[in-house]
Write an enzyme that holds these catalytic residues in place. Sequence first.
Site, PDB file in Angstrom:
ATOM      1  N   HIS A  20       3.421  -9.099   0.990  1.00  0.00           N
ATOM      2  CA  HIS A  20       4.181  -8.197   0.120  1.00  0.00           C
ATOM      3  C   HIS A  20       4.700  -7.031   0.965  1.00  0.00           C
ATOM      4  CE1 HIS A  20       1.931  -9.773  -3.657  1.00  0.00           C
ATOM      5  NE2 HIS A  20       3.103 -10.390  -3.500  1.00  0.00           N
ATOM      6  N   GLU A  32       3.264  -3.219   1.152  1.00  0.00           N
ATOM      7  CA  GLU A  32       1.846  -2.996   1.443  1.00  0.00           C
ATOM      8  C   GLU A  32       1.648  -2.749   2.940  1.00  0.00           C
ATOM      9  OE1 GLU A  32       0.014  -6.416  -0.417  1.00  0.00           O
ATOM     10  OE2 GLU A  32       0.869  -5.895  -2.377  1.00  0.00           O
ATOM     11  N   ARG A  88       8.873  -5.317  -2.797  1.00  0.00           N
ATOM     12  CA  ARG A  88       7.699  -6.210  -2.763  1.00  0.00           C
ATOM     13  C   ARG A  88       8.033  -7.617  -2.252  1.00  0.00           C
ATOM     14  NH1 ARG A  88       2.852  -7.269  -6.099  1.00  0.00           N
ATOM     15  NH2 ARG A  88       2.780  -9.428  -6.798  1.00  0.00           N
ATOM     16  N   HIS A  98      -3.948  -7.740   1.466  1.00  0.00           N
ATOM     17  CA  HIS A  98      -3.035  -7.041   0.570  1.00  0.00           C
ATOM     18  C   HIS A  98      -3.508  -5.597   0.375  1.00  0.00           C
ATOM     19  CE1 HIS A  98      -1.045 -10.716  -1.409  1.00  0.00           C
ATOM     20  NE2 HIS A  98      -1.928 -11.241  -0.570  1.00  0.00           N
ATOM     21  N   GLU A 145      -7.837  -6.712  -1.078  1.00  0.00           N
ATOM     22  CA  GLU A 145      -6.990  -5.633  -1.587  1.00  0.00           C
ATOM     23  C   GLU A 145      -7.550  -4.345  -0.996  1.00  0.00           C
ATOM     24  OE1 GLU A 145      -4.282  -5.858  -3.281  1.00  0.00           O
ATOM     25  OE2 GLU A 145      -4.301  -7.841  -4.217  1.00  0.00           O
TER      26      GLU A 145
END
Length: 332
Positions: free
Chosen positions: A56, A59, A113, A184, A264
């Site tokens: 993405h 990020e 994104r 991510h 994440e």
Amino acid sequence: MGEITNWMDQIVKENPNVVTKVDYGKTYENRTISLLKIGSKSASAKKAIWMDCGIHAREWISPAFCQYFINQTYKTDPKMEQMMKNMDFYVTPVLNVDGYIYSWTDNSTRLWRKNRTPGPEGCECLGTDLNRNFDINWGTLGISFNCCSIVYPGKSAVSEAEAQAITDFVGNRTDEILCFLTIHSYGQMLLIPYGHPNVIAPNENELVHKHKKTTCNTDLCLAMKKVHGKQYTVGTSPDILYSFSGSSKDWARLQGIPFAFTFELRDDGTYGFELPEDQIQPASEEAYSGALHIITHVHDKEFIKPTSTAATVAAMLWTTMMAVFVTSTVIV
């Protein structure tokens, strides 16, 4: 992006005996998708760890972590040195090259994104969410077929060059790859398969009780927390985030890769995707501790026989957490 490319070339130049640059795809805008293969040279076949960052575009902490991870492989950690003899590391610093470069254009593009492919006929919007484009329950959950949506899954499964590149490279090495890590941000979570709520683990009740919106006290979470005090949560996407289909993590697990995680990274929502520069280093340090914890377990399970009760208990815990998920439509 040019800085990252130059850095990759420099790493190869300085470490030709252990690092190889591999080009394994082209983006829509004809940019090269590259990884660094890291490991001691061996005439015999080796197992491997996969890691990709920057799927993405917005990020930015993700590519920074991949660079940090690669740099750490050259430290004098005896355990890493041992693991590099037995395993290779395939690390892609930036998968979504087109989107990443576009996100650096100006403030108006900072939170882009998707990738940069044209939408379907009649759509003026660009881009596909690459983490909805893999061939695992494609187009069923957590997506929108509005091509302007940030979760548009593409025209069909694996329609995007970036998803195809991973599908080809990893798919041809499923017997080799022991662990699939995709990095991510944000939310301070580690997601395990699957993103579909009807694909459940035999120990679902235990996982929900221990992890859903609660403090995680597993060895994995503690390994990350001890670095800078940040709390991470482990669980399936439906339990601790939201349901969605077509992710690379779920696809990798479906291919038979026994360990698959989505990291994440920071933060908890204070800064979101625009993590301050002074948090890059500590965020990478705690994530490295978590990744190393996983990789060490994967390595030792494959190459070292447990001899102690503690080791046996630890192995049983991991086996339970990563147990086979079964539904009427998906069997792993």
